[in-house]
Design an enzyme around this catalytic site. Structure first.
Site, PDB file in Angstrom:
ATOM      1  N   LYS A 187       0.867  -1.184   0.000  1.00 31.36           N
ATOM      2  CA  LYS A 187       0.000   0.000   0.000  1.00 31.36           C
ATOM      3  C   LYS A 187       0.900   1.230   0.000  1.00 31.36           C
ATOM      4  O   LYS A 187       2.026   1.197   0.505  1.00 31.36           O
ATOM      5  CB  LYS A 187      -0.907   0.023   1.232  1.00 31.36           C
ATOM      6  CG  LYS A 187      -2.225   0.731   0.983  1.00 31.36           C
ATOM      7  CD  LYS A 187      -3.145  -0.092   0.108  1.00 31.36           C
ATOM      8  CE  LYS A 187      -4.488   0.599  -0.108  1.00 31.36           C
ATOM      9  NZ  LYS A 187      -5.401  -0.246  -0.899  1.00 31.36           N
TER      10      LYS A 187
ATOM     11  N   ASP B 272      -6.732   4.227  -5.177  1.00 28.53           N
ATOM     12  CA  ASP B 272      -7.409   4.076  -3.890  1.00 28.53           C
ATOM     13  C   ASP B 272      -8.136   5.398  -3.653  1.00 28.53           C
ATOM     14  O   ASP B 272      -8.349   6.164  -4.607  1.00 28.53           O
ATOM     15  CB  ASP B 272      -6.401   3.749  -2.773  1.00 28.53           C
ATOM     16  CG  ASP B 272      -7.058   3.227  -1.500  1.00 28.53           C
ATOM     17  OD1 ASP B 272      -7.375   2.035  -1.452  1.00 28.53           O
ATOM     18  OD2 ASP B 272      -7.272   4.020  -0.565  1.00 28.53           O
TER      19      ASP B 272
ATOM     20  N   VAL C   5     -16.700   3.294  -4.839  1.00 33.02           N
ATOM     21  CA  VAL C   5     -17.065   1.981  -4.301  1.00 33.02           C
ATOM     22  C   VAL C   5     -18.574   1.899  -4.064  1.00 33.02           C
ATOM     23  O   VAL C   5     -19.233   0.923  -4.448  1.00 33.02           O
ATOM     24  CB  VAL C   5     -16.288   1.691  -3.002  1.00 33.02           C
ATOM     25  CG1 VAL C   5     -16.796   0.428  -2.329  1.00 33.02           C
ATOM     26  CG2 VAL C   5     -14.789   1.556  -3.300  1.00 33.02           C
ATOM     27  N   ALA C   6     -19.135   2.934  -3.430  1.00 35.80           N
ATOM     28  CA  ALA C   6     -20.578   2.958  -3.184  1.00 35.80           C
ATOM     29  C   ALA C   6     -21.352   2.957  -4.495  1.00 35.80           C
ATOM     30  O   ALA C   6     -22.402   2.299  -4.617  1.00 35.80           O
ATOM     31  CB  ALA C   6     -20.939   4.187  -2.346  1.00 35.80           C
ATOM     32  N   TRP C   7     -20.858   3.677  -5.479  1.00 35.58           N
ATOM     33  CA  TRP C   7     -21.495   3.724  -6.799  1.00 35.58           C
ATOM     34  C   TRP C   7     -21.550   2.335  -7.426  1.00 35.58           C
ATOM     35  O   TRP C   7     -22.599   1.890  -7.926  1.00 35.58           O
ATOM     36  CB  TRP C   7     -20.727   4.693  -7.697  1.00 35.58           C
ATOM     37  CG  TRP C   7     -21.035   4.573  -9.170  1.00 35.58           C
ATOM     38  CD1 TRP C   7     -22.190   4.924  -9.792  1.00 35.58           C
ATOM     39  CD2 TRP C   7     -20.166   4.051 -10.176  1.00 35.58           C
ATOM     40  NE1 TRP C   7     -22.098   4.662 -11.138  1.00 35.58           N
ATOM     41  CE2 TRP C   7     -20.871   4.135 -11.401  1.00 35.58           C
ATOM     42  CE3 TRP C   7     -18.872   3.554 -10.176  1.00 35.58           C
ATOM     43  CZ2 TRP C   7     -20.313   3.712 -12.614  1.00 35.58           C
ATOM     44  CZ3 TRP C   7     -18.306   3.131 -11.378  1.00 35.58           C
ATOM     45  CH2 TRP C   7     -19.021   3.213 -12.579  1.00 35.58           C
TER      46      TRP C   7
END
Length: 445
Positions: free
Chosen positions: A124, A164, A239-241
């Site tokens: 990361k 990210d 992500v929610a989309w």
């Protein structure tokens, strides 16, 4: 394995790194029993080696803003573990970025990538730079400065970053462009690239799509399906989309989205127009969801509150780490939710997870549920290596298969005698076993 001793040593060496220490403790508690059945792991000190990253790069990123003023940020890359493949993990640009957060994410990424069965290690990276409010030119200069410090430690068989929070196709493009110029090679060193230069179809949607494929499998374990189910989602970003899009496509009704300012409750559910408006809200740069209630009559904005107070069938945290507290978990349990699946990384606090498991609420951790994003990144690496681009149907089919396999691995290791499936335990053991066996086979290095 003495968990308390290991954690005491880590806390002494890394004081204040709460997110990282939380992630390590969760894994150790899950794998303790299976670890103690393998004395060869203890002899090789696998746990002590596995919980520390292979290396960490920390560097100053200096760039010039549009006013001609010199700006400084801190950049990081945590190369955590490459036992099963080159380091693989996203880059996060956000003011909240700290080394503790990146270590926790890199540690989680190691097991998440192992669950996909693709040959990818864990890593990361990121910076406390925030793209919000910056011009394209400023973002380009920052991305170029970031890669200038890191490029010698990247490569298609060494370390392959992706996007990210705060890093999308635009930022990946700027970073890859600078890497290509410095390295003088055109390879799949970054994923999440644009479709015109090596990117993969459905990559933006992959995390959310993969999460819903996992949710579908969880519901089958409960002898039901997703059609007609009400879903609470947090966040309103990429992500929610993706999660809202796939849930709606599969026949569920998504009734909430949220932002830092509060949450929206829309009893009618999201449709294509409303999902598109989520992207408009995100692109506006205001980081608020309140305007949704003005745009769509019948919906309500609840300032400063979380969506978990609404009575729904399925809860999908899609925003950030530790967004679901113990108090939130109690509300969710009291509302008789069918299941909870983290789409964000470590979206629930340890106390919230304990609450779900003690009440036998099916709960699945982010390292399993949101593995679709990195899975498609791995597929992008394969396409780049073959100098091909697969169509969306091919990528989606492969993603669906990967998520089904991850679910099966979680069930294999998480099934309890009373029939309850501890997905957290299953995911951690399945990922751990693959990494541990690879490390053992490669000797003490």
């Amino acid at each position: 394995m003495n968990i308390n001793e290991i954690m005491a040593n880590l806390e002494a060496k890394h004081p204040g790194e709460s997110e990282y220490l939380q992630a390590v403790r969760e894994v150790l508690l899950c794998v303790e029993e299976v670890y103690n059945q393998h004395p060869e792991y203890e002899k090789a000190k696998l746990i002590e080696r596995m919980v520390e990253p292979d290396r960490i790069f920390t560097f100053r990123v200096t760039w010039v803003d549009d006013k001609g003023e010199v700006q400084n940020n801190i950049g990081y890359r945590v190369q955590f573990n490459n036992a099963i493949g080159p380091y693989k993990g996203g880059i996060r640009f956000h003011a909240s970025v700290t080394l503790s957060i990146l270590k926790f994410l890199g540690f989680e990424q190691t097991f998440k990538n192992a669950l996909t069965t693709l040959p990818m290690g864990g890593a990361k990276g990121g910076s406390d730079f925030s793209p919000r409010g910056k011009s394209d030119a400023e973002i380009m200069r920052f991305c170029q400065a970031y890669v200038l410090e890191l490029w010698r430690n990247l490569g298609p068989d060494r370390d392959v970053p992706a996007g990210d929070i705060g890093v999308g196709a635009r930022e990946v493009g700027y970073m890859y462009g600078m890497y290509k110029k410095l390295a003088r090679e055109n390879t799949g060193t970054f994923t999440g690239k644009g479709l015109s230069f090596g990117g993969s179809k459905i990559r933006p949607e992959a995390t959310g799509f993969g999460a819903l494929y996992f949710v579908e499998s969880m519901l089958k374990d409960l002898k039901t399906d997703i059609k007609g189910k009400t879903v609470a989602i947090s966040g309103f970003g990429n992500v929610a989309w993706g999660a809202a899009t796939k849930a709606t496509e599969l026949g569920a009704k998504v009734v909430t989205i949220s932002g830092p300012d509060g949450y929206i409750y829309d009893p009618a559910g999201l449709d294509a127009e409303k999902i598109d408006y989520m992207l408009e809200l995100r692109a506006s740069g205001n980081d608020i969801v309140a305007p949704y209630a003005d745009r769509f009559p019948g919906s309500t904005f609840y300032p400063g509150r979380k969506p978990w107070e609404q009575k729904v069938d399925i809860c999908l945290p899609c925003a950030t780490q530790n967004e679901v507290s113990e108090a939130d978990a109690r509300m969710i349990v009291d509302n008789k939710v069918l299941m909870v699946a983290e789409v964000s990384n470590m979206g629930c606090t340890a106390e919230a997870i304990d609450c779900f498991i003690s009440n036998k609420v099916p709960y699945a951790p982010g390292k399993a549920v949101n593995a679709g994003g990195v899975a498609v990144s791995g597929l992008e690496m394969s396409q780049d290596a073959e100098h091909l681009q697969w169509n969306a149907e091919t990528v989606d089919a492969k993603l669906h298969e990967i998520m089904l396999n991850i679910h099966e691995a979680c069930v294999e290791y998480g099934q309890q005698p009373d029939g309850y499936i501890n997905y957290m335990k299953g995911a951690n053991i399945a990922g751990f076993m693959k990494v541990a066996d690879a490390m053992l086979a490669q000797g003490v290095i």
